[in-house]
Write a protein that holds these residues in place. Structure first.
Motif, PDB file in Angstrom:
ATOM      1  N   UNK A1073       0.852  -1.193   0.000  1.00  0.00           N
ATOM      2  CA  UNK A1073       0.000   0.000   0.000  1.00  0.00           C
ATOM      3  C   UNK A1073       0.889   1.246   0.000  1.00  0.00           C
ATOM      4  N   UNK A1074       1.860   1.270   0.917  1.00  0.00           N
ATOM      5  CA  UNK A1074       2.772   2.415   1.008  1.00  0.00           C
ATOM      6  C   UNK A1074       3.638   2.532  -0.250  1.00  0.00           C
ATOM      7  N   UNK A1075       4.081   1.393  -0.753  1.00  0.00           N
ATOM      8  CA  UNK A1075       4.917   1.394  -1.955  1.00  0.00           C
ATOM      9  C   UNK A1075       4.198   2.067  -3.123  1.00  0.00           C
ATOM     10  N   UNK A1076       2.959   1.644  -3.379  1.00  0.00           N
ATOM     11  CA  UNK A1076       2.220   2.194  -4.514  1.00  0.00           C
ATOM     12  C   UNK A1076       1.811   3.646  -4.277  1.00  0.00           C
ATOM     13  N   UNK A1077       1.448   3.978  -3.027  1.00  0.00           N
ATOM     14  CA  UNK A1077       1.053   5.353  -2.726  1.00  0.00           C
ATOM     15  C   UNK A1077       2.221   6.311  -2.934  1.00  0.00           C
ATOM     16  N   UNK A1078       3.406   5.894  -2.546  1.00  0.00           N
ATOM     17  CA  UNK A1078       4.579   6.745  -2.744  1.00  0.00           C
ATOM     18  C   UNK A1078       4.865   6.935  -4.234  1.00  0.00           C
ATOM     19  N   UNK A1079       4.706   5.856  -5.010  1.00  0.00           N
ATOM     20  CA  UNK A1079       4.909   5.970  -6.461  1.00  0.00           C
ATOM     21  C   UNK A1079       3.886   6.918  -7.080  1.00  0.00           C
ATOM     22  N   UNK A1080       2.636   6.796  -6.640  1.00  0.00           N
ATOM     23  CA  UNK A1080       1.581   7.652  -7.190  1.00  0.00           C
ATOM     24  C   UNK A1080       1.747   9.100  -6.752  1.00  0.00           C
ATOM     25  N   UNK A1081       2.192   9.323  -5.514  1.00  0.00           N
ATOM     26  CA  UNK A1081       2.409  10.688  -5.027  1.00  0.00           C
ATOM     27  C   UNK A1081       3.432  11.403  -5.904  1.00  0.00           C
ATOM     28  N   UNK A1082       4.477  10.692  -6.257  1.00  0.00           N
ATOM     29  CA  UNK A1082       5.504  11.284  -7.123  1.00  0.00           C
ATOM     30  C   UNK A1082       4.979  11.455  -8.546  1.00  0.00           C
ATOM     31  N   UNK A1083       4.275  10.450  -9.024  1.00  0.00           N
ATOM     32  CA  UNK A1083       3.760  10.469 -10.398  1.00  0.00           C
ATOM     33  C   UNK A1083       2.731  11.584 -10.610  1.00  0.00           C
ATOM     34  N   UNK A1084       1.854  11.809  -9.624  1.00  0.00           N
ATOM     35  CA  UNK A1084       0.759  12.763  -9.779  1.00  0.00           C
ATOM     36  C   UNK A1084       1.022  14.084  -9.052  1.00  0.00           C
ATOM     37  N   UNK A1085       2.167  14.162  -8.362  1.00  0.00           N
ATOM     38  CA  UNK A1085       2.550  15.376  -7.637  1.00  0.00           C
ATOM     39  C   UNK A1085       1.493  15.749  -6.593  1.00  0.00           C
ATOM     40  N   UNK A1086       1.152  14.787  -5.765  1.00  0.00           N
ATOM     41  CA  UNK A1086       0.178  14.997  -4.688  1.00  0.00           C
ATOM     42  C   UNK A1086       0.765  14.442  -3.401  1.00  0.00           C
ATOM     43  N   UNK A1087       0.072  14.665  -2.282  1.00  0.00           N
ATOM     44  CA  UNK A1087       0.565  14.175  -0.997  1.00  0.00           C
ATOM     45  C   UNK A1087       0.406  12.660  -0.915  1.00  0.00           C
ATOM     46  N   UNK A1088       1.165  12.050  -0.016  1.00  0.00           N
ATOM     47  CA  UNK A1088       1.074  10.605   0.187  1.00  0.00           C
ATOM     48  C   UNK A1088      -0.344  10.210   0.594  1.00  0.00           C
ATOM     49  N   UNK A1089      -0.962  11.011   1.451  1.00  0.00           N
ATOM     50  CA  UNK A1089      -2.301  10.670   1.928  1.00  0.00           C
ATOM     51  C   UNK A1089      -3.325  10.714   0.788  1.00  0.00           C
ATOM     52  N   UNK A1090      -3.215  11.717  -0.063  1.00  0.00           N
ATOM     53  CA  UNK A1090      -4.105  11.771  -1.231  1.00  0.00           C
ATOM     54  C   UNK A1090      -3.856  10.590  -2.157  1.00  0.00           C
ATOM     55  N   UNK A1091      -2.584  10.263  -2.332  1.00  0.00           N
ATOM     56  CA  UNK A1091      -2.221   9.177  -3.246  1.00  0.00           C
ATOM     57  C   UNK A1091      -2.700   7.825  -2.742  1.00  0.00           C
ATOM     58  N   UNK A1092      -2.973   7.728  -1.439  1.00  0.00           N
ATOM     59  CA  UNK A1092      -3.436   6.460  -0.864  1.00  0.00           C
ATOM     60  C   UNK A1092      -4.949   6.296  -0.991  1.00  0.00           C
ATOM     61  N   UNK A1093      -5.615   7.159  -1.737  1.00  0.00           N
ATOM     62  CA  UNK A1093      -7.063   7.032  -1.945  1.00  0.00           C
ATOM     63  C   UNK A1093      -7.342   5.761  -2.743  1.00  0.00           C
ATOM     64  N   UNK A1094      -8.178   4.899  -2.187  1.00  0.00           N
ATOM     65  CA  UNK A1094      -8.441   3.607  -2.829  1.00  0.00           C
ATOM     66  C   UNK A1094      -9.936   3.243  -2.834  1.00  0.00           C
ATOM     67  N   UNK A1095     -10.789   4.127  -2.326  1.00  0.00           N
ATOM     68  CA  UNK A1095     -12.214   3.794  -2.217  1.00  0.00           C
ATOM     69  C   UNK A1095     -12.991   4.656  -3.205  1.00  0.00           C
TER      70      UNK A1095
END
Length: 1263
Positions: A1073-1095
């Motif tokens: 979960x953390x691995x993908x959220x960190x990748x998405x945060x960098x990819x989309x230029x958003x915060x880790x918490x936003x990138x962890x949106x999954x619902x």
């Protein structure tokens, strides 16, 4: 409070006060949280009350606790226990009132919730009543006890009395009492001279124009009949509406919404009687003032304006007691929800403006407390009738909503007053998809046969069903009724060949329909292109006296398929609006009956819950009482109909299920297996038979199952060989194999055959009012008998039979799944023995002269059995070779006997007649009658469940085992865990299983739900990695629109769990979960918490991805467009940081899906499988994921099948093939449907379309 403070400051004295107030929801905001902390730093006294939202209670405690020491006083009135522990008043300790309700608050509420959930006797008002008693009596006792502690306790209770009194004078005295006794530096206040609490009587009858509170009905009637009614011009014979109010609003004069409601009812000519109580057991004043000596109502309808359950409040509920009172009262009960019973909803957790601007409507917490819980009591029509001013906090009457509520209450009351001959009823049938042969669609229901039976019964009851000189006569046959509507059974897409009952001119339409102009934005000027001849609006249907049988127009997508691509649904078209305008203003229906599951009205755009006057479901249904026959196995969508179109649902039974059986080559294979079992030790004959088995299995394409299984990396719950994975070729000579090797081959084939043969197959269509025959009941009871019910001390029949052979049923199932011939054979023997035993039980209650039906369930024989050699079911088991102990059999078969009586009870038409007479409809759960036989008998007002009760511990236990075995097996098959799984969440399956799917998601992430101090599930915590023993798996949740509406609090729970996992400081190889959220945060230029949106889900008020509709309508939309449509419509994200709102986030949705390795869905009922409805493939993201993945790799697509006790996980294609073998290709299925004529053929063609729908979304149908 403001008035009290002003009065203190205006009066010369030793103290001046400043007060700062907060609404609980405000402290979600970090800014408000910080402001509250600063205000507390400067405060002397802190006061709070009714803090029952766990996460906000924890936030509040976190703010208050470190500041409590420097506060002079802290008054925490009834709230969560952790909040009440913050009380500080000298030496007073709240928990020291030993044995009293305050000392054991949490445990009492927990016990109450458990009793309510388990249907055990409970009394939800006991806690509140005992609290009130304590508040009334304790000050008198404590006054004479020595010591500061008694003095402080007395001050606390007096303060609580002042608080409950609520008037400015009470609050002024409370503040001065606390200031004088506890605030440093304040002296010269004689607290003994302060006024004692002045409170209204705890219970009474109130009227805004009455000179007093009345404590008897006779006194109230004396004033009302002789003084008020003559002055107001109210007739003595007018309908009487009873109302239940909250004492606090009356005491504080915050009663404008109550006054408005009384005025609107009396303006319409109704008599009113308003009762209240200071406790939360509102059934007490109902019984005292509104019911006669037998408990039957002395009013024509009951409206609960408190916003809470009839018995209980924000912390507890006693549905059992509420149901008992309401069943005796037997009047429509309206309580902030749908139907002949209403609890009307005041806005408590949000201001009027917040509600008005919200797409969701009611705040999620309010939905759980004020909609879900009253529904369990049997309440209907959750209408909003008042709001809260954002500045003053006072209640604001919402005049248009109050007018709507008053009229609806009157219309229900008038059903009691009108004669049957005068009543006008509109029966509404559906037509979806809008092509040939689809008029009268409904899930598993013989619509026209059912309507014909209902109309005949209505005629018997005195309804005007024909008027020869006016509108026509009832046809002599079902076919005649059908033709009177269709004119041509092959009705064309334009519906031009349907019978036109009325032509509405555009001028008439625009004059009568109050929102006609609003539809122009989406559909242009009327008459439009649908339900029109180009000049007039056409109302399709047929009149039969006072009965109008009408055809609901379609949603309108067929007029413009490109509308399917829109992220949000548009308004209804002019033809749809004209239909409901006709029913209300021209036909003037007294009631409307929507016939079968389901139509389009409840899925029209608008708020999810808590409709406003601009929401289209509210506009369309307007003020007509809405009855709705709904399939008992679909409580989730029934709940949407209840909440959005104010429907009073009446459940109907789905068709009886039989075992699918075997046919053609499969039957031949079964015969060969039986031959082998008899000759297996004969080297020559046995080997020859196995050669024939291999050849026949290949002719039946069973080897194709193997190829698809290998391709999609299929695995089971238990590490096991795949189905027929080692099936030899036809060139292999079985004579060269050992007997064990031949047994393995035969076992694999036999296992698959028995899986097909024993699969439950719904037969034909149900007709309302016709219960299943005795023979048809057997399969249902066999399925009920296969489940253990440990809470009832009942073992499953398969377990009992297996234990009689010294076997454990789980071990037998595992051997069966592995293809072990001995275990496969034993499973089949157990199945046959179960059918024989249950069949014997049913047979003894069967009346052969009455078409083989059960009219009265015969009692078990008892002593007679002993002398005749045992019970019929024990004898049947013995004849099958099983000697089972009576101690285990008796409780099971006593339970089955009760279930048999409920299965065959004819309650569906009688309930309709009761509803049309303005009587109370018994509430009951919807769902799978196999898992929960309380669903039976049908004919109930269905409800879902308390959303705060799931996932239950039992559901979590099951989910944990499923997830562990699933991941263990995948690791063995693939050598590694999946990093991300796309998970589809459904409303109905979580109702039926009490949240197993929810629990599976949490288990994958490595989190678990934690009940709060009141036993409600609204907290979550991460399982430490050391305890978890594996990496956290990322999960992308695709929630159906219905799941979103029912379980938005659980969506918040999932979001909190996933974000907690993303923020956990753990190694990335142990936390995907953390691995993908960190990748998405960098990819989309958003915060880790936003990138962890999954619902994710649809936008509020929208449902489905519309992929199924596009396929059914034959829309010319290519696959790329369909996949973009899926992401666009399903790409709205929920965040627990802003609960209650869904934000467009299709980019984030795509990013999360691009990392998915596995797509996953659950099947929980044999009645609704993958090819029975379009929902499953409509929400399947398999092809979307494949196209989004950078490597283009197709994800494994899996289905968890928990329809039997031997739960399994299959590949998607294997499940589709199993469905096809047991239904479409099965003569037992298609011949029974062909016997149903027009509607049966539709059932077959529907499944064909849905099968190929899987080809479009997942390539799951092999060519």
């Amino acid at each position: 409070m403001t008035t009290a403070i002003r009065q203190i400051n205006k009066t010369p004295g030793p103290v001046c006060m400043e007060c700062v107030g907060y609404l609980l929801e405000e402290i979600r905001s970090p800014e408000s949280e910080e402001e509250l902390a600063k205000d507390l730093d400067d405060a002397n006294v802190f006061i709070c009350s009714l803090i029952f939202v766990q996460e906000l209670a924890e936030k509040l405690v976190k703010i208050v606790e470190p500041r409590r020491e420097h506060l002079d006083a802290c008054l925490c009135f009834p709230s969560m226990p952790e909040v009440m522990k913050q009380n500080k008043l000298g030496t007073f300790d709240l928990t020291q009132i030993a044995g009293g309700p305050l000392g054991s608050f949490a445990q009492q509420v927990k016990d109450l919730r458990q009793k309510s959930l388990s249907n055990k006797p409970a009394s939800g008002g006991n806690f509140q009543d005992s609290l009130l008693k304590l508040v009334r009596t304790l000050p008198k006792v404590l006054k004479f006890l020595p010591g500061d502690q008694a003095k402080d306790a007395r001050t606390f209770v007096l303060s609580l009395q002042h608080w409950l009194g609520g008037t400015p004078e009470n609050l002024e005295a409370m503040l001065l009492r606390i200031a004088g006794g506890y605030v440093k530096g304040v002296e010269e206040i004689d607290t003994e001279a302060l006024m004692d609490p002045v409170v209204l009587p705890d219970m009474g009858i109130w009227h805004p124009l009455a000179p007093q509170i009345f404590d008897t009905m006779n006194d109230y009637r004396e004033w009302y009949d002789n003084v008020h009614c003559p002055a107001a011009g109210i007739a003595t014979e007018a309908p009487t509406i009873g109302m239940v109010l909250q004492k606090s609003h009356i005491a504080t004069k915050d009663d404008g919404h109550y006054v408005g409601m009384v005025q609107e009812l009396e303006r319409r000519g109704a008599r009113v009687c308003c009762t209240y109580t200071g406790g939360l057991d509102f059934s007490v004043p109902v019984q005292e003032y509104l019911a006669g000596p037998t408990g039957e109502g002395m009013v024509d309808a009951l409206v609960n304006l408190t916003g809470f359950s009839l018995v209980g409040g924000p912390a507890s509920q006693d549905a059992k007691k509420a149901k008992e009172v309401l069943m005796k009262l037997n009047r429509p009960y309206m309580a902030s929800r749908p139907r002949s019973n209403r609890v009307s909803v005041p806005l408590v957790f949000q201001s009027f403006t917040e509600w008005q601007n919200s797409q969701l409507g009611l705040h999620p917490v309010q939905v759980a407390l004020q909609v879900s819980l009253p529904e369990i009591d049997g309440a209907i029509e959750p209408l909003i009738f008042s709001g809260r001013d954002g500045t003053s906090g006072r209640s604001i009457p919402m005049q248009d909503r109050i007018g709507n509520l008053a009229t609806r209450a009157m219309n229900w009351a008038n059903l009691r007053r009108k004669s049957n001959a005068e009543k006008k009823l509109s029966i509404c049938v559906f037509q979806f998809p809008p092509d040939k042969g689809n008029v009268g669609t409904a899930a598993y229901l013989d619509v026209f046969g059912s309507i014909y039976a209902v109309m005949k019964e209505l005629k018997k009851q005195g309804y005007t069903v024909e008027e020869r000189d006016h509108m026509g006569d009832i046809p002599e046959t079902v076919e005649g009724l059908q033709k009177s509507i269709l004119e041509d059974p092959e009705a064309a897409m334009s519906m031009s060949e349907l019978n036109v009952a009325y032509r509405m001119s555009v001028d008439e339409y625009e004059e009568l329909c109050p929102f006609a102009h609003d539809l122009r934005e989406n559909w242009g000027p009327p008459p439009g292109e649908l339900n029109t001849d180009g000049q007039d609006m056409l109302i399709y249907g047929k009149h039969f006296g006072n009965i109008f049988l009408g055809v609901q127009p379609t949603f309108g997508y067929e007029g413009d398929p490109m509308r399917l691509l829109f992220a949000k649904s548009a308004s209804p078209h002019h033809g749809f609006a004209a239909f409901y305008t006709y029913l209300e203003f021209i036909f003037k229906a007294d009631a409307l009956l929507h016939f079968g599951t389901h139509g389009s009205l409840e899925f029209m755009p608008g708020k999810q819950v808590g409709m406003s006057g601009s929401c289209y479901p509210d506009r369309l249904i307007s003020v007509i009482p809405n009855l709705y026959y709904y399939a008992a196995n679909n409580p989730s969508e029934a709940t949407i109909a209840k909440r959005r179109s104010y429907a009073s649902t009446i459940s109907y039974l789905t068709p009886p299920a039989e075992n699918a059986g075997l046919y053609k080559g499969l039957k031949e294979l079964s015969d060969l297996v039986k031959s082998y079992q008899g000759l297996r030790e004969n080297e020559q004959r046995g080997a020859s038979i196995v050669n024939s088995i291999v050849a026949t299995a290949r002719q039946c394409n069973l080897d194709k199952d193997r190829q698809r299984i290998q391709q999609e990396r299929f695995w089971m719950f238990f590490p096991t060989r795949s189905d027929i994975e080692n099936l030899p070729s036809e060139e292999d000579d079985m004579a060269k194999k050992t007997m064990d090797e031949r047994d393995d081959v035969v076992g694999m084939v036999y296992k698959l055959l028995m899986e097909i043969e024993s699969r439950a197959l719904p037969m034909g269509l149900h007709q309302v009012g016709v219960p299943p025959s005795a023979e048809e009941s057997v399969a249902t009871l066999v399925n009920i008998a296969q489940l253990d019910r440990p809470d009832m001390g009942i073992k499953s029949l398969p377990r009992i039979i297996a234990e009689s052979r010294g076997k454990d049923i789980e071990a037998v199932y595992k051997g069966n799944n592995d293809g072990n011939l001995e275990d496969v054979s034993l499973v089949q023997d157990i199945t046959l023995a179960s059918r024989a035993a249950v069949g014997a039980l049913v047979q003894q209650s069967t009346n052969a002269e009455r078409e083989g039906r059960v009219e009265e369930v015969s009692a078990l024989q008892g002593v007679f059995d002993f002398f005749s050699g045992g019970s019929v079911y024990k004898k049947a088991l013995a004849e099958c070779g099983f000697d089972c102990p009576d101690d285990d059999l008796k409780p099971l078969f006593e339970y089955l006997q009760v279930c048999l009586g409920e299965v065959v009870r004819n309650n569906e038409v009688p309930t309709l007649l009761k509803a049309l007479d303005g009587q109370f409809i018994e509430p009951g759960p919807g769902g799978d009658p196999i898992r929960n036989p309380d669903v039976l008998p049908t004919g109930k007002n269905m409800h879902a469940l308390d959303p705060n009760s799931i996932p239950t511990k039992a559901a979590c236990d099951v989910a944990l085992v499923v997830v562990e075995r699933l991941l263990e097996s995948l690791t063995q098959q693939q050598g590694e865990l999946p990093e991300s799984i796309a998970f589809t969440l459904w409303g109905t399956d979580n109702i039926k299983t009490y949240g197993e799917s929810l629990a599976q998601v949490l288990a994958l992430v490595g989190a678990r739900p934690v009940p709060d101090s009141l036993g409600r599930v609204n907290k979550v915590e991460l399982i430490p990695l050391e305890e978890l023993g594996r990496p956290r798996v990322d999960v992308v949740c695709n929630c159906s629109g219905v799941f979103r509406d029912l379980f938005i609090n659980q969506m918040n729970l999932l979001d909190r769990a996933i974000k907690a996992a993303a923020e956990a400081d753990e190694p990335l190889e142990q936390n995907f979960v953390r691995k993908h959220a960190m990748e998405q945060a960098e990819e989309l230029n958003i915060s880790l918490r936003q990138a962890a949106t999954r619902v994710f889900s649809n936008a509020a008020g929208s449902y489905s991805a519309n992929v199924g509709i596009a396929i059914e309508n034959g829309a010319n939309v290519d696959e790329d467009q369909l996949q973009e449509q899926f992401v666009t419509r399903k790409g709205f994200a929920l965040s627990s940081d802003a609960p209650g709102e869904l934000q467009e986030a299709s980019g984030l949705f795509k990013s999360a899906l691009s990392k998915v390795d596995v797509t996953f869905q659950n099947l929980d009922s044999s009645e609704i499988s993958l090819t029975d409805v379009s929902h499953y493939f409509d929400n399947d993201p398999t092809k979307v994921v494949s196209n989004l993945r950078k490597d283009g790799k197709k994800p494994a697509s899996l289905i968890a099948d928990t329809t039997t006790a031997n739960a399994q996980v299959r590949s998607l294609s294997a499940q589709v093939r199993l469905d096809s073998r047991t239904k479409l290709l099965n003569p037992k299925f298609y011949e029974s449907n062909l016997n149903g004529g027009y509607e049966g053929v539709r059932e077959i063609s529907k499944r064909m379309r849905f099968t190929f729908g899987w080809s479009t979304t997942a390539d799951a149908v092999p060519s």
